[in-house]
Structures are given as C-alpha cells and as structure tokens.
Design a protein around this motif. Structure first.
Motif, short mmCIF file in Angstrom:
data_model
loop_
_atom_site.label_atom_id
_atom_site.label_comp_id
_atom_site.label_asym_id
_atom_site.label_seq_id
_atom_site.Cartn_x
_atom_site.Cartn_y
_atom_site.Cartn_z
N VAL A 85 0.88 -1.16 0.00
CA VAL A 85 0.00 0.00 0.00
C VAL A 85 0.92 1.21 0.00
O VAL A 85 1.73 1.38 0.92
CB VAL A 85 -0.93 0.02 1.23
CG1 VAL A 85 -1.82 1.27 1.21
CG2 VAL A 85 -1.77 -1.25 1.30
N LYS A 102 -4.19 6.44 -1.84
CA LYS A 102 -3.44 5.19 -1.70
C LYS A 102 -3.60 4.34 -2.95
O LYS A 102 -4.66 4.26 -3.54
CB LYS A 102 -3.95 4.38 -0.51
CG LYS A 102 -3.86 5.10 0.82
CD LYS A 102 -2.43 5.30 1.24
CE LYS A 102 -2.28 5.88 2.63
NZ LYS A 102 -2.94 7.12 2.90
N ARG A 104 -2.77 0.39 -4.07
CA ARG A 104 -2.47 -0.92 -3.53
C ARG A 104 -2.01 -1.80 -4.68
O ARG A 104 -2.61 -1.78 -5.75
CB ARG A 104 -3.72 -1.50 -2.88
CG ARG A 104 -4.10 -0.76 -1.63
CD ARG A 104 -5.57 -0.82 -1.33
NE ARG A 104 -5.87 -0.19 -0.07
CZ ARG A 104 -5.92 1.14 0.10
NH1 ARG A 104 -5.71 1.94 -0.91
NH2 ARG A 104 -6.16 1.65 1.28
#
Length: 157
Positions: A85, A102, A104
């Motif tokens: 992440v 974010k 991932r």
C-alpha cells in the motif's frame, strides 16, 4: 491502443511484453498465453471488489489488502508475491491537487494487480507509457518502473 475497460471496475489492463490491452479480467488462473498482465482496478466500484474476492484467484491476504481502504502504508510478502500500500498524488485537479491517495499493488511472477479509490497520477503515467510502446519484461520490471515513476511524481511537485 486505448482500452475501453470498465468491466468489473477495471480501469485499464495490459498484457506485458506485447502491451496489448486487456478489456476483460478473466480469473488469473485461466490466463492464457506467455505474457504476464497488469490489471488496474477502481475499488470504489463494487464490481472490482467482487472480482477481487470471488474471481481473481489471488491469495486471500492479497485480496484483503487490495480491496480494503485501510490507510496504513505497508509492504509485505504474500506467498510467492508481494503486496504493498503506497501513497500517490491525486490526479484530478477538481479535488485537492496536493492531496494524497493510496494505491495498492500485488505482484508475483505472472501478475501485477493494482487498485485505487481515487484517480492517482503514477498509475496514469505508467498506463500512458505502456500505451506509447514501453514493454517491461515482467511484473517485477513494471513494478520497478512504477516505483521510479512514483518517486518522480513526488520530486517534481
């Protein structure tokens, strides 16, 4: 070639090595051909989360991280792969252009699967590079390019 991919919440997808776009994210276990893939999903779309959990064939620990909106930055080994992440800068100038989101990422020798809830700059830059003919030889080489692009995104701000 631009992909029209909005099936299953897929933002974009590429077969690495020939940079052919992928428009339907069939389960990873049914992947055909010698080329690994990068699939990039919008997890704000319930179809993407459903595909990750029910159809992807990824390790459960990886799907949990990819579909979760937990804000913790992290990198960990998952089986023969890696899940991370990372922080990226928003791509939409309609929102806070200085804001962060974010991204991932799960990768192994055959796949790089990335997810985001907000539009982010690095994934878009990597997508554009692939469309212009960049051909990484593996998901690991794509991830290395992704990290280099992420660093450049932050240093030019």
């Amino acid at each position: 070639m631009e992909t029209a991919a909005d099936k299953h919440g897929l933002v974009c997808g590429f077969r690495l090595g020939d940079t052919e776009t992928v428009e339907d994210p069939e389960p990873l276990s049914s992947q055909r051909g010698p080329h690994p893939r990068w699939l990039h999903f919008n997890v704000a779309d319930a179809r993407a989360r459903r595909w990750l959990h029910e159809e992807s064939g990824l390790p459960e620990q990886a799907t949990e991280v990819l579909a979760d909106l937990d804000p913790r930055v992290q990198v960990q080994r998952v089986g023969n792969g890696l899940v991370a992440v990372l922080v990226d800068i928003h791509h939409d100038f309609g929102t806070d252009p200085e804001g962060f989101g974010k991204i991932r990422v799960y990768l192994d020798d055959d796949h790089m699967i990335s997810t985001r809830a907000d539009r982010l700059r690095t994934a878009d830059r990597v997508r554009r590079k692939l469309l212009s003919g960049f051909q990484p030889g593996s998901p690991w080489a794509l991830f290395e390019h992704f990290i280099e692009t992420l660093v450049a995104t932050f240093t030019e701000e």
